[in-house]
Every structure is written in C-alpha cells, then in structure tokens.
Write a protein that holds these residues in place. Structure first.
Motif, PDB file in Angstrom:
ATOM      1  N   UNK A 110       0.843  -1.201   0.000  1.00 22.51           N
ATOM      2  CA  UNK A 110       0.000   0.000   0.000  1.00 22.51           C
ATOM      3  C   UNK A 110       0.877   1.249   0.000  1.00 22.51           C
ATOM      4  N   UNK A 111       1.895   1.270   0.864  1.00 26.38           N
ATOM      5  CA  UNK A 111       2.767   2.433   0.972  1.00 26.38           C
ATOM      6  C   UNK A 111       3.546   2.703  -0.301  1.00 26.38           C
ATOM      7  N   UNK A 112       4.043   1.656  -0.932  1.00 24.59           N
ATOM      8  CA  UNK A 112       4.796   1.834  -2.186  1.00 24.59           C
ATOM      9  C   UNK A 112       3.902   2.405  -3.275  1.00 24.59           C
ATOM     10  N   UNK A 113       2.683   1.889  -3.373  1.00 23.95           N
ATOM     11  CA  UNK A 113       1.728   2.380  -4.367  1.00 23.95           C
ATOM     12  C   UNK A 113       1.400   3.857  -4.116  1.00 23.95           C
ATOM     13  N   UNK A 114       1.198   4.213  -2.856  1.00 27.49           N
ATOM     14  CA  UNK A 114       0.880   5.598  -2.513  1.00 27.49           C
ATOM     15  C   UNK A 114       2.046   6.531  -2.843  1.00 27.49           C
ATOM     16  N   UNK A 115       3.249   6.141  -2.463  1.00 26.47           N
ATOM     17  CA  UNK A 115       4.416   6.966  -2.766  1.00 26.47           C
ATOM     18  C   UNK A 115       4.601   7.122  -4.272  1.00 26.47           C
TER      19      UNK A 115
END
Length: 156
Positions: free
Chosen positions: A128-133
């Motif tokens: 989730x964090x990688x996609x958001x960044x």
C-alpha cells in the motif's frame, strides 16, 4: 505543475518535508515542532487551490520517522470528509503563509486513493505504501531514510 523553491531540500536525505519562507517566530519551529501545531493547517496545490486541512500526522513508531500527513478534504463540519494519506516528503511547509504546499494539481488529489474516517488503509503495509508513494512521485520514506537511521550509534 509549478515547482517550489528548488533550494528547499530536506536535511534528512530526501525523506522530510521541505520548508520555504522566512517565518520563524519565537520558540520551536519550523525545523522542530509539535505535530499538533500543524494540525488544521491548510494544504494548497500547485494550481493554487485550497484542498483541505491536515487532520493527522502519522508516525512510523518503530522507525522513528514521520510517514504521512492525513489530509481532510470536502464535507461539511467534519461530516462526509474524504481523507487522503500524503507522503510527508511530498509536502512543503510555507512558513510565510502558514500552510503546506503540494506540488500536484487539485484534480490529481481528487483522483488520489482516499478513505473515510471509519475505513483507514493498513498504512504499515509496504505494498500500500509503495503504491501511494508512487502516486505522489516520492521515494518511500522507509527507503529514503534507511542509511540515515539504521546502524547509527552514538558513543557517549
């Protein structure tokens, strides 16, 4: 997109929010501040639109870093607001205007992955964090600061 002051670089190797402006005042800030001081600060996009306010600042407790700012946008009197997690490194604190600047358009924010107060994403999930960044064109905070925080020891 408008580019903010290119000389405003974070001191932590790319993981922190940038700071522009000359507003320093008395006491702490703007380099070290209480997180509560920033709650309620408006967020302005590159096309000049006020898209909402900072509702929360999310900490990576184990890593000792600020992970995200949560933007509250829309709604009326706190009802029906959409929340957006924004990587901390995507924000620029404007001390003159006492707001945050985000170097993307209001339309891009409106199309960003959002959530409501009762359905938060799993913010510690690396996928989730990688996609958001990636959406905000930022390097994930846990990669950007790894060398700065891992393996460091102070010999007292």
């Amino acid at each position: 997109m408008t580019t903010l002051d290119p000389s405003a670089q974070p001191a932590t190797g790319g993981s922190g929010a940038k700071i522009v402006g000359g507003g320093t005042g008395e006491g702490p800030g703007p380099d070290v501040m209480a997180a509560a001081t920033l709650d309620g600060d408006k967020v302005i996009t590159s096309d000049g639109e006020d898209i909402g306010k900072i509702a929360d600042i999310m900490l990576d407790v184990r890593g000792g870093r600020i992970a995200y700012a949560v933007l509250s946008s829309g709604g009326f009197l706190g009802m029906g607001n959409t929340l957006y997690a924004i990587p901390w490194s995507a924000l620029t604190l404007d001390t003159n205007e006492k707001c945050f600047r985000l170097d993307i358009t209001a339309e891009r924010i409106k199309n960003a992955p959002g959530f409501d107060k009762d359905h938060w994403p799993a913010m510690s999930d690396p996928q989730w964090g990688s996609s958001l960044h990636e959406y905000y064109n930022q390097r994930p905070y846990w990669l950007a600061t790894r060398g700065a925080v891992e393996g460091r020891r102070l010999d007292l």
